[in-house]
Design an enzyme around this catalytic site. Structure first.
Site, PDB file in Angstrom:
ATOM      1  N   ALA A 138       0.839  -1.206   0.000  1.00  0.00           N
ATOM      2  CA  ALA A 138       0.000   0.000   0.000  1.00  0.00           C
ATOM      3  C   ALA A 138       0.869   1.248   0.000  1.00  0.00           C
ATOM      4  O   ALA A 138       1.210   1.792   1.053  1.00  0.00           O
ATOM      5  CB  ALA A 138      -0.945  -0.010   1.196  1.00  0.00           C
ATOM      6  N   LEU A 139       1.211   1.719  -1.196  1.00  0.00           N
ATOM      7  CA  LEU A 139       2.047   2.910  -1.359  1.00  0.00           C
ATOM      8  C   LEU A 139       1.275   4.069  -1.990  1.00  0.00           C
ATOM      9  O   LEU A 139       1.353   5.199  -1.526  1.00  0.00           O
ATOM     10  CB  LEU A 139       3.267   2.562  -2.224  1.00  0.00           C
ATOM     11  CG  LEU A 139       4.246   3.688  -2.555  1.00  0.00           C
ATOM     12  CD1 LEU A 139       4.942   4.195  -1.287  1.00  0.00           C
ATOM     13  CD2 LEU A 139       5.286   3.229  -3.579  1.00  0.00           C
ATOM     14  N   GLY A 145       1.103   9.090  -6.663  1.00  0.00           N
ATOM     15  CA  GLY A 145       1.328   7.828  -7.347  1.00  0.00           C
ATOM     16  C   GLY A 145       2.782   7.731  -7.751  1.00  0.00           C
ATOM     17  O   GLY A 145       3.627   7.235  -7.018  1.00  0.00           O
ATOM     18  N   ASP A 252      12.492  -2.526  -6.905  1.00  0.00           N
ATOM     19  CA  ASP A 252      13.633  -2.938  -7.719  1.00  0.00           C
ATOM     20  C   ASP A 252      13.693  -4.455  -7.874  1.00  0.00           C
ATOM     21  O   ASP A 252      14.079  -4.972  -8.922  1.00  0.00           O
ATOM     22  CB  ASP A 252      14.942  -2.445  -7.093  1.00  0.00           C
ATOM     23  CG  ASP A 252      15.296  -1.029  -7.532  1.00  0.00           C
ATOM     24  OD1 ASP A 252      14.594  -0.495  -8.413  1.00  0.00           O
ATOM     25  OD2 ASP A 252      16.255  -0.468  -6.988  1.00  0.00           O
ATOM     26  N   GLN A 291       2.579 -11.131 -47.576  1.00  0.00           N
ATOM     27  CA  GLN A 291       3.791 -10.490 -47.081  1.00  0.00           C
ATOM     28  C   GLN A 291       3.508  -9.490 -45.961  1.00  0.00           C
ATOM     29  O   GLN A 291       4.332  -9.311 -45.063  1.00  0.00           O
ATOM     30  CB  GLN A 291       4.526  -9.801 -48.233  1.00  0.00           C
ATOM     31  CG  GLN A 291       5.199 -10.778 -49.196  1.00  0.00           C
ATOM     32  CD  GLN A 291       6.037 -10.081 -50.240  1.00  0.00           C
ATOM     33  OE1 GLN A 291       5.737  -8.963 -50.644  1.00  0.00           O
ATOM     34  NE2 GLN A 291       7.094 -10.732 -50.694  1.00  0.00           N
ATOM     35  N   GLN A 349      -5.093  -7.375 -34.577  1.00  0.00           N
ATOM     36  CA  GLN A 349      -5.414  -6.857 -35.908  1.00  0.00           C
ATOM     37  C   GLN A 349      -5.472  -7.989 -36.932  1.00  0.00           C
ATOM     38  O   GLN A 349      -6.325  -7.987 -37.822  1.00  0.00           O
ATOM     39  CB  GLN A 349      -4.363  -5.824 -36.330  1.00  0.00           C
ATOM     40  CG  GLN A 349      -4.723  -5.039 -37.572  1.00  0.00           C
ATOM     41  CD  GLN A 349      -5.819  -4.006 -37.316  1.00  0.00           C
ATOM     42  OE1 GLN A 349      -6.193  -3.749 -36.179  1.00  0.00           O
ATOM     43  NE2 GLN A 349      -6.336  -3.427 -38.394  1.00  0.00           N
ATOM     44  N   GLU A 376       3.656  -0.206 -10.983  1.00  0.00           N
ATOM     45  CA  GLU A 376       5.063  -0.334 -10.565  1.00  0.00           C
ATOM     46  C   GLU A 376       5.978   0.590 -11.366  1.00  0.00           C
ATOM     47  O   GLU A 376       7.119   0.262 -11.681  1.00  0.00           O
ATOM     48  CB  GLU A 376       5.539  -1.785 -10.638  1.00  0.00           C
ATOM     49  CG  GLU A 376       4.873  -2.669  -9.585  1.00  0.00           C
ATOM     50  CD  GLU A 376       5.542  -4.003  -9.413  1.00  0.00           C
ATOM     51  OE1 GLU A 376       6.789  -4.058  -9.466  1.00  0.00           O
ATOM     52  OE2 GLU A 376       4.819  -4.999  -9.214  1.00  0.00           O
ATOM     53  N   SER A 379       5.580   3.930 -17.832  1.00  0.00           N
ATOM     54  CA  SER A 379       6.654   3.945 -18.834  1.00  0.00           C
ATOM     55  C   SER A 379       7.428   5.257 -18.817  1.00  0.00           C
ATOM     56  O   SER A 379       8.655   5.279 -18.962  1.00  0.00           O
ATOM     57  CB  SER A 379       6.071   3.707 -20.230  1.00  0.00           C
ATOM     58  OG  SER A 379       5.567   2.393 -20.345  1.00  0.00           O
TER      59      SER A 379
END
Length: 396
Positions: A138-139, A145, A252, A291, A349, A376, A379
């Site tokens: 619980a962080l 965030g 980590d 292709q 797709q 976690e 990006s």
């Protein structure tokens, strides 16, 4: 989610020098467990019971021993990144909720393994390994965030107890956990250095679940509320003010395993796409004869293998070298989650309208993969971590 595809332990990637025989044996154990189950798809209605059942079953099968140190029922002296990563890759390939349930056993108890008192470790960790205890980490808060320094949840020392007030949100296993690792501010003006970590039980007076959160790939999530909650001072993990460092050390260890899960989702999408390309008849041949299809499959293969190499390197570096892996873990998570999103999208797709039909494997993978680019460390945060480490290295 049953599969007739090539098991991970038989793929060429397992011949890379990052792994030892013990890792391959453990991987076979995980795959045998996953292939032996036929769990229904997770829904908001059954997700709690499904998660509890999976934790108990994985504990009974011995899989959760990878989540704790050997002294408390684990497989190895310390929690091994390679075991966690391979397990999540294999589970995510087959069952998204199983991956989630496995991951949270380690993440939720990680700070206890790192900094808990002997009494706390002895009372909690063996039950985590056996599947008897479900933990939570619980962080996050509504205003804190990615920026943990903005944390508002507070804890003050009062007559041998800490009094905790505030909220935590987006907490995985919230509402079903038996123990929570809670991070709270113990010094008002100390930034990240004023954060401490505590063990909290759902029966503690003043603890409540204020909201259950539904997401597109159902998992147990909740907002926690602490109203004048008093907990004994010996529930402190580590020293006062060390909570942020402890949270980062925990992440980590487990961040690389997120990359493992992304690889599992991506590999499943690629295998589904290969099978569909071989079988789908059109224009007098198969989809795979075109292709444009071959180009997509080539892009998928490169995306998966490049992410796998970064992921396995980061896990190996931590386990075998005992070296810092903040940068390597960030690179692995960034590449694996972003590449997996692309792979799943390309595979869907190729399936056309069938790919978005509820209940189809690709539809489920599309929902499962999206959150991994956020939790976690989003990006964008991983890019900052990588760049700052590179700048520090260049300056040195």
């Amino acid at each position: 989610m049953s599969t007739a595809f090539l098991p991970l332990h038989q793929r060429e990637s397992m011949d890379l020098p990052f792994f030892e025989a013990a890792h391959k044996d453990y991987l076979r154990q995980v795959e045998a467990f996953a292939d032996g189950r036929d769990d229904p798809p997770a829904t908001a209605a059954n997700v709690d019971a499904g998660c509890r059942d999976l934790v108990r079953a994985m504990g009974a099968a011995g899989l959760l021993r990878a989540s704790v140190p050997q002294a408390y029922g684990g497989d190895s002296p310390t929690v091994e990144s390679r075991r966690l990563t391979l397990a999540r890759e294999a589970l995510a390939y087959r069952h998204g909720l199983a991956d989630f349930a496995f991951a949270m056993q380690g993440l939720g108890s990680g700070a206890i393994s790192l900094a808990g008192s002997e009494a706390l470790k002895a009372s909690i960790l063996p039950k985590v390994a056996s599947g008897e205890c479900i933990p939570a980490f619980a962080l996050s808060e509504k205003g804190a965030g990615s920026d943990a320094a903005g944390m508002a949840c507070s804890a003050r020392l009062d007559d041998g107890h800490y009094v905790v007030d505030g909220e935590k949100t987006w907490i995985s296993n919230g509402g079903i956990a038996d123990v929570y690792t809670v991070f709270a501010r113990t010094e008002a003006a100390a930034g990240t250095r004023g954060i401490s970590a505590f063990v909290v039980y759902p029966g503690d007076p003043g603890f409540s679940i204020s909201e259950r959160i539904d997401v597109m790939a159902p998992h147990p999530l909740a907002t926690l509320r602490f109203d004048n909650m008093r907990i004994p001072a010996d529930r402190l993990l580590g020293a006062p003010g060390e909570g942020f460092k402890l949270a980062m050390r925990t992440l980590d260890i487990f961040r690389v395993s997120v990359a493992g899960a992304a690889l599992g989702f991506a590999r499943r999408a690629f295998d589904e796409a290969l099978a569909h390309a071989r079988d789908r008849r059109l224009f007098g041949g198969t989809l795979g004869d075109l292709q444009l299809t071959q180009a997509k499959l080539g892009d998928m293969a490169v995306a998966i293998d490049s992410a796998a190499l970064l992921t396995y390197r980061a896990a190996w570096r931590r386990d075998a070298l005992g070296a810092p892996t903040t940068r390597e873990a960030a690179m692995a998570k960034l590449a694996a989650t972003e590449n997996a999103q692309s792979v799943v999208d390309m595979a869907l797709q190729l399936f056309g309208a069938r790919g978005v039909r509820v209940g189809e494997t690709l539809e489920s993978l599309y929902r499962e993969i999206r959150a991994l680019r956020i939790y976690e460390g989003a990006s964008e945060i991983q890019k900052v971590i990588i760049a700052r480490d590179a700048l520090r290295t260049a300056a040195a």
